[in-house]
Design a protein around this motif. Structure first.
Motif, PDB file in Angstrom:
ATOM      1  N   HIS A 237       0.850  -1.198   0.000  1.00 23.60           N
ATOM      2  CA  HIS A 237       0.000   0.000   0.000  1.00 23.60           C
ATOM      3  C   HIS A 237       0.876   1.235   0.000  1.00 23.60           C
ATOM      4  CE1 HIS A 237       0.621   0.780   4.385  1.00 23.60           C
ATOM      5  NE2 HIS A 237       0.884  -0.499   4.372  1.00 23.60           N
ATOM      6  N   ARG A 238       0.378   2.295  -0.591  1.00 14.80           N
ATOM      7  CA  ARG A 238       1.131   3.548  -0.736  1.00 14.80           C
ATOM      8  C   ARG A 238       0.193   4.725  -0.533  1.00 14.80           C
ATOM      9  NH1 ARG A 238       6.750   2.209  -1.249  1.00 14.80           N
ATOM     10  NH2 ARG A 238       6.414  -0.043  -1.119  1.00 14.80           N
ATOM     11  N   ILE A 239       0.770   5.827  -0.070  1.00 16.49           N
ATOM     12  CA  ILE A 239      -0.012   7.053   0.085  1.00 16.49           C
ATOM     13  C   ILE A 239       0.611   8.116  -0.804  1.00 16.49           C
ATOM     14  CG2 ILE A 239       1.287   8.008   2.050  1.00 16.49           C
ATOM     15  CD1 ILE A 239      -1.487   8.692   3.326  1.00 16.49           C
ATOM     16  N   GLU A 240      -0.149   9.129  -1.142  1.00 15.90           N
ATOM     17  CA  GLU A 240       0.430  10.245  -1.885  1.00 15.90           C
ATOM     18  C   GLU A 240       0.106  11.547  -1.174  1.00 15.90           C
ATOM     19  OE1 GLU A 240      -1.941  10.619  -5.858  1.00 15.90           O
ATOM     20  OE2 GLU A 240      -1.820   8.498  -5.364  1.00 15.90           O
ATOM     21  N   HIS A 242      -1.355  15.016   0.132  1.00 15.96           N
ATOM     22  CA  HIS A 242      -2.739  15.201   0.565  1.00 15.96           C
ATOM     23  C   HIS A 242      -3.492  16.226  -0.273  1.00 15.96           C
ATOM     24  CE1 HIS A 242      -6.202  15.579   3.172  1.00 15.96           C
ATOM     25  NE2 HIS A 242      -5.996  16.876   3.253  1.00 15.96           N
ATOM     26  N   GLN A 343      -6.436   9.076  -2.213  1.00 19.00           N
ATOM     27  CA  GLN A 343      -5.109   9.481  -1.715  1.00 19.00           C
ATOM     28  C   GLN A 343      -4.239   8.290  -1.329  1.00 19.00           C
ATOM     29  OE1 GLN A 343      -4.965  11.987   1.815  1.00 19.00           O
ATOM     30  NE2 GLN A 343      -2.727  12.037   1.766  1.00 19.00           N
TER      31      GLN A 343
ATOM     32  N   GLU D  65      -3.641  11.207   9.609  1.00 20.58           N
ATOM     33  CA  GLU D  65      -2.462  10.734   8.854  1.00 20.58           C
ATOM     34  C   GLU D  65      -2.559  11.140   7.390  1.00 20.58           C
ATOM     35  OE1 GLU D  65      -4.728   8.892  10.238  1.00 20.58           O
ATOM     36  OE2 GLU D  65      -5.541   7.455   8.803  1.00 20.58           O
ATOM     37  N   LEU D  66      -3.803  11.298   6.906  1.00 21.38           N
ATOM     38  CA  LEU D  66      -3.972  11.687   5.505  1.00 21.38           C
ATOM     39  C   LEU D  66      -3.391  13.078   5.274  1.00 21.38           C
ATOM     40  CD1 LEU D  66      -7.636  10.409   5.145  1.00 21.38           C
ATOM     41  CD2 LEU D  66      -5.628   9.357   4.089  1.00 21.38           C
ATOM     42  N   TYR D  67      -3.720  13.999   6.157  1.00 25.18           N
ATOM     43  CA  TYR D  67      -3.190  15.358   6.040  1.00 25.18           C
ATOM     44  C   TYR D  67      -1.702  15.404   6.377  1.00 25.18           C
ATOM     45  CZ  TYR D  67      -1.941  20.052   7.418  1.00 25.18           C
ATOM     46  OH  TYR D  67      -1.274  21.245   7.562  1.00 25.18           O
ATOM     47  N   ALA D  69       0.559  13.207   5.967  1.00 24.06           N
ATOM     48  CA  ALA D  69       1.436  12.395   5.110  1.00 24.06           C
ATOM     49  C   ALA D  69       2.549  13.249   4.504  1.00 24.06           C
ATOM     50  CB  ALA D  69       0.616  11.726   4.001  1.00 24.06           C
ATOM     51  N   ASP D  70       2.215  14.450   4.056  1.00 25.06           N
ATOM     52  CA  ASP D  70       3.213  15.298   3.402  1.00 25.06           C
ATOM     53  C   ASP D  70       4.325  15.696   4.379  1.00 25.06           C
ATOM     54  OD1 ASP D  70       0.661  15.343   2.103  1.00 25.06           O
ATOM     55  OD2 ASP D  70       1.353  17.008   0.845  1.00 25.06           O
ATOM     56  N   ALA D  74       5.774  10.958   3.694  1.00 20.90           N
ATOM     57  CA  ALA D  74       5.228   9.629   3.411  1.00 20.90           C
ATOM     58  C   ALA D  74       4.816   9.441   1.958  1.00 20.90           C
ATOM     59  CB  ALA D  74       4.027   9.358   4.323  1.00 20.90           C
ATOM     60  N   ALA D  75       4.767  10.531   1.186  1.00 24.22           N
ATOM     61  CA  ALA D  75       4.296  10.386  -0.198  1.00 24.22           C
ATOM     62  C   ALA D  75       5.107   9.315  -0.924  1.00 24.22           C
ATOM     63  CB  ALA D  75       4.385  11.726  -0.910  1.00 24.22           C
ATOM     64  N   LYS D  77       5.119   6.231  -0.049  1.00 28.51           N
ATOM     65  CA  LYS D  77       5.502   5.175   0.897  1.00 28.51           C
ATOM     66  C   LYS D  77       4.260   4.575   1.554  1.00 28.51           C
ATOM     67  CE  LYS D  77       9.764   7.637   1.870  1.00 28.51           C
ATOM     68  NZ  LYS D  77      10.497   8.527   2.775  1.00 28.51           N
ATOM     69  N   MET D  79       1.936   3.901   4.690  1.00 25.83           N
ATOM     70  CA  MET D  79       1.657   4.614   5.935  1.00 25.83           C
ATOM     71  C   MET D  79       0.511   3.911   6.652  1.00 25.83           C
ATOM     72  SD  MET D  79       0.847   8.634   6.407  1.00 25.83           S
ATOM     73  CE  MET D  79       1.419   9.483   7.879  1.00 25.83           C
TER      74      MET D  79
END
Lengths: 353, 148, 161, 385
Positions: A237-240, A242, A343, D65-67, D69-70, D74-75, D77, D79
């Motif tokens: 899994h990966r995040i980008e 926001h 996201q 964590e969504l906010y 992340a930057d 974490a972008a 990666k 999380m």
């Protein structure tokens, strides 16, 4: 270090409904946990690890997940964890736990009663709390920004989106757990008003209450299962970033990357369950994962037909596994998403013996 | 509080807190700029101006703080028309949500456009901010954007 | 204007709750001046208020049991700061009351005695709202008050601490 | 056999009642930047991020964590966001350690925080929920009856809690990150402080703090390249039991005892008081020190208070407990458990500064949450396991 082979050996889900008024979360979960464990042939105390996914904000109270533990029968005390995420990420945590060798089986569950609050408004609180959330954009408006970016970049049309809705709902007609199981044709859908242009009601998911449970096993524990084991061949899994304004909303690079890391090679799967709550997101995800027309996408009807928050991603994995177990194919891809406009994304590659 | 409706006990539950958020130096400069009807972004290491600003470079993770004024006009990069505003939306008449790249900025910011009708909206259109009479130092000092 | 160091972001969300099957049963009992619990079919323990599950066994509790409004204080706390949810001024005493016939203590406010007269083992009883004010809420039991009975022996409730 | 895991970097913020000088990202980064400096790593070295905090309602940001992340690099990666009530700081660190133990990642950043001042923690904990019985006085009102039950069971002298608070507050004065520091703290000052939830006095209670804690966890290969000596993870364990059930022992919960037993088995501990050199345990109200001494097997049942009364748990005692000053001195709820884990690591690395336990080789980090029902623990050591 060599990976341990992990199998899905049990899966159960409640029917998704618009508003579950009779049962609380514990009452909803108990029969589903029992069903998943029975399929796996494992009794509670034999399960090495338990992990769940849910979100306090759906219920509007802190520590909402704590009482759900009552459904598990956590006695003697159990090794247990919880993610404030979709249950698909709870499954990831369980898979990691099995990889350490500290457990040979795991119970994963997720629950969400989105009907309790005003879901599109609740989801606003996922946004940057300084410059975005104070404007109170709702989840449908944000998805609509993404949908237009996608349509204008690719030249696809609202008709293509409606076609996704029609196909999903027709597939859902055969799924007794789905919520939206009837549909009109594309022309009729296109004649309906916009919720937030370019999205109409059929482009958006229903608001759903529901729960699901899944059992993972390794080694000897796999043999107890009544369900043919479905192996997790890869998961990632990966995040980008926001903020919507720094992302290319028409693509899903985090899905592409997670797919690569999970070993989801294009052309290599018979079916895919994609967690695409909005019609255009299915198209973005297909592009990101290189899924061709030969792949049966969302044979369950997907999140457009039933979208219990914090559960729908886990259901994708369970649905894909259940279909493989039933002989619908040999190899499948399951995907889960979190956050505004795709996201964060998880990809899981499943295979039957 | 509780009432029996359709055979079920139901009750309203209100979750309400007045959060006071400390903003730190970079967002602080941004919000202070709004009180003076200026929009500022922050310069990332690669030279891009990020609006709204962030404290840490999204690529390198380094702290960044060089503020640069942008706009006030800009270009709509994507939009969504809302015919029936929700209670909490910034405008109480039909309007568009939009991502807007202000002149000089390397990223787009989320806000609303008061354009009268969906027919007046177009990706690439130019817009400028309409300011609140007495700005207070938050994102709603920009009431909305309007077509230039 | 001086530099902005913080912003105010009020958040209000509205929810509609439903009670759930077991809690609804219990609360409707409250409205009738009755205390209804449920017994676990496996371990036979009686839960008041019931939540529909035996948390220890993880099975539905379906057998309804009515229990007494009398019970024993197992432990307590004297609250000396104002409560956000009670109109009673501090100091006041909150106790765990093991109702006769139940296997799990019930959280209760103790009144009609000095706040510091409450003891472990003290026998108490529920004081109900007047019949016209009975409703499907926990507040139908206004509080508990001392009973004119000898204290329960420590051995009788020590398993519930 | 799982891969080895080491703590190569530790960082925490200055904890305070209101950190109005920083934003949420700024608060987290204060801890993360310190952990990176300790480890000698940068963002490119981090493979995954595991973040933990207590309820989202404290700051009014859903799944923050969504906010974040930057700001957490974490972008691109993986999380994960963990939430296990008060034990979350500990369980977050354990989830991060599992990623290394499983051989999935080389270096994982784990961070936990709370910025309670933005909302109001007491409100969030006492929020009135329909169809549930109201908790009338927050966490203190919940735990005070359990403390009374412990006093009755053990016959502990009534000033045991005062002595714990005195010791922890003296230790806190040696810790530059402490929120509460009373330079002239005395037995009389604590004894004379107001009763809030009898038997809990004001000065026997934890504060509400803003703060964050971060750690960089690494594989054996990555640990070799770290800037300073690592702390090796010798074992981790988590246990949960239901909040309430008939006959539940809330004073000495079985989940805690079972968790400790598994932990000691993994770490090769047979006599914790002898084999461990110090422990950072989750003591939000002073009396939980003797209660946890028994639960963790440092003392026989009913005798935990003797360790406090005899001075065994003091910084110069044979089993120093909470050399950092503990939760009584700094309590950013979501981070409080991780601070325990991180302080244990600092001790065995010899980096705890003025509150260092001389020669500490093996240390326990402990966290609990919910109604004393969720437990997370680890043992770290100077030696590679």
């Amino acid at each position: 270090m060599a990976r341990r082979e992990v199998a899905i050996v049990g899966f159960a889900q409640s029917a998704s409904v618009r508003r579950e008024t009779a049962l609380n979360e514990v009452e909803m979960l108990m029969p589903i946990l029992g069903e998943a464990k029975a399929q796996a042939g494992l009794r509670g105390p034999e399960i090495g690890f338990t992990v769940s996914g849910s979100c306090d904000y759906l219920a509007g109270q802190p520590f909402a997940f704590v009482s759900a533990l009552d459904a598990v029968g956590a006695w003697p005390p159990i090794a247990e964890s919880h993610v404030e995420m979709d249950g698909a990420w709870a499954l990831y945590e369980a898979w990691v736990k099995l990889q350490t060798g500290e457990a040979d089986s795991a119970l994963v569950y997720a629950f969400g009663k989105s009907s309790m609050g005003d879901l599109p408004e609740v989801l606003t609180l996922q946004l940057d709390p300084y410059t975005a959330a104070p404007l109170w954009p709702d989840a449908i408006a944000l998805a609509a920004l993404q949908a237009r970016a996608y349509l204008e970049k690719t030249g696809r049309s609202e008709r293509d989106l409606a076609a996704v809705a029609v196909r999903s709902r027709r597939a859902a007609a055969a799924n007794p757990k789905a919520q939206v199981r009837t549909t009109a044709d594309v022309e009729t859908l296109l004649a309906t008003p916009y919720l937030a242009s370019p999205l109409r009601a059929h482009d958006c998911p229903p608001i759903s209450d529901g729960c699901a449970a899944l059992v993972l096993a390794c080694g000897e524990a796999v043999r107890r299962s009544a369900m043919p084991p479905v192996w997790i061949r890869g998961i990632d899994h990966r995040i980008e970033a926001h903020a919507l304004g720094v992302r290319d909303l028409a693509a899903s690079p985090s899905t592409r990357l997670a797919g690569e890391k999970a070993g989801a090679t294009p052309g290599g799967v018979d079916l895919a369950e994609l967690h695409a709550p909005f019609t255009h997101q299915e198209l973005i995800l297909r592009d990101a994962l290189g899924l061709g027309a030969d792949v049966d996408v969302n044979p369950s009807g997907g999140a457009l037909a039933a979208n219990p928050m914090m559960v729908a991603g886990l259901i994708r994995i369970g649905e894909a596994a259940a279909r493989l177990a039933a002989g619908a194919g040999r190899r499948a891809l399951a995907h889960a998403t979190s956050g505004p406009c795709l996201q964060q994304n998880l990809v899981c590659v499943l295979e039957r013996d | 509080m509780a009432a029996a409706i359709a055979g079920r006990l139901t009750a309203a539950h209100v979750l309400e807190y007045p959060y006071r958020r400390s903003v730190g130096p970079v967002l602080g400069a941004f919000f202070t700029g709004l009180t003076e009807r200026r929009v500022t972004g922050v310069k990332a290491r690669d030279g891009r101006i990020l609006v709204p600003p962030v404290e840490y470079d999204p690529d390198t993770g380094e702290a960044i703080s060089e503020m640069v004024e942008v706009g006030p006009g800009g270009v709509v990069t994507t939009w969504a028309w809302v015919e029936k505003p929700r209670r909490k939306h910034p405008l109480d008449r039909p309007f568009a949500w939009a991502l807007i790249r202000l002149d000089g900025a390397g990223s787009a910011m989320l806000h609303v456009v008061d354009a009268g009708s969906a027919a007046a909206m177009e990706t690439g259109m130019r817009v400028r901010p309409r300011w609140k009479d007495e700005p207070e130092g938050n994102i709603r000092d920009i009431v909305c954007f309007e077509p230039e | 204007m001086s530099a902005v160091t913080s912003i105010l972001t009020p958040i209000r969300l509205d929810y509609t709750y439903t009670a759930g099957r077991a809690t609804q049963r219990f609360l409707l009992g409250m409205a009738e001046g009755r205390i209804l619990g449920q017994r676990c079919p496996q371990c036979t323990k009686v839960y008041v208020p019931p939540r529909g599950a035996c948390p220890q066994c993880g099975v539905p509790t379906t057998d309804e049991v009515e229990v007494s409004g009398k019970g024993t204080v197992t432990t307590f706390c004297i609250v000396r700061i104002p409560s956000d949810v009670l109109s009673v001024p501090p100091p006041f005493t909150c106790a765990h009351v093991l109702l006769d016939g139940a296997d799990l203590p019930f959280f209760a406010l103790i009144q009609e005695c000095e706040f510091d007269a409450v003891r472990m083992g003290m026998r108490v009883e529920a004081v109900w709202a007047p019949p016209a004010e009975l409703a499907p809420t926990f507040e139908s039991i206004r509080y508990f008050r001392p009973l004119d009975e000898p204290d329960a022996a420590y051995e009788t409730y020590k398993e519930h601490l | 056999m799982a891969e080895r895991c080491a703590v190569i970097g530790v960082g925490q913020t200055k904890h305070d009642v209101k950190r109005t000088d920083v934003s949420l990202p700024g608060l987290l980064r204060e801890a993360v930047d310190r952990a990176f400096a300790d480890a000698g790593v940068g963002w490119r070295d981090i493979d995954a991020v595991v973040i933990g905090k207590a309820p989202d309602m404290f700051e009014g940001t859903m799944m923050p964590e969504l906010y974040l992340a930057d700001a957490l690099g974490a972008a691109g990666k993986p999380m994960l966001r963990v939430h296990t009530a008060g034990s979350v700081g500990g369980s977050t660190a354990i989830v991060a350690a599992q990623l290394v133990h499983a051989g999935i990642h080389e270096r994982v950043l784990t961070v936990a925080y709370e910025k309670q001042s933005e909302g109001n923690a007491m409100w969030a904990l006492t929020v009135r929920i329909p169809f549930q019985q109201a908790i009338v006085a927050g966490a203190g009102g919940y735990f005070a009856p359990l403390i009374r039950a412990y006093m009755r069971r053990s016959g502990a002298p009534e000033d045991t809690g005062i002595r714990v608070a005195l010791k922890d507050r003296q230790n806190a004065a040696k810790n530059p990150y402490s929120h509460l520091v009373f330079p002239d703290v005395s037995y009389e000052m604590i004894a004379g402080s107001p009763m809030l939830w009898d038997p809990i006095r004001y000065m026997e209670t934890c504060p509400s703090s803003d703060g964050a804690c971060a750690m960089v966890l690494a594989s054996e290969a990555a640990a070799k390249r770290a800037r300073q000596a690592p702390a090796w993870v010798h074992g981790t364990a988590m246990r949960s039991e239901p909040t309430m059930f008939a006959g539940r022992d809330q004073v000495n919960p079985r989940a805690g005892r079972d968790c400790a037993a598994e932990l000691y088995r993994k770490a090769g501990i047979t006599d914790p008081r002898r084999d461990l050199d110090c422990a950072e345990i989750y003591v939000p109200f002073s009396w939980f020190e003797p209660m946890w001494m028994e639960n963790l097997g440092f003392a026989p049942e009913g005798e935990g208070w003797k360790m406090t009364q005899e001075g065994a748990t003091a910084l110069d005692g044979d089993m120093p407990i909470n050399p950092s000053g503990g939760v009584l001195s700094s309590n950013p709820i979501g981070a409080s458990g991780m601070i325990r884990f991180a302080e244990a690591a600092l001790q065995v690395r010899g980096l705890a500064g003025e509150h260092q336990v001389p020669g500490a080789e093996r240390a326990l980090g402990h966290a609990y949450g919910g109604g004393s029902q969720f437990f997370a623990m680890w043992i770290v050591g100077r030696a590679r396991p």
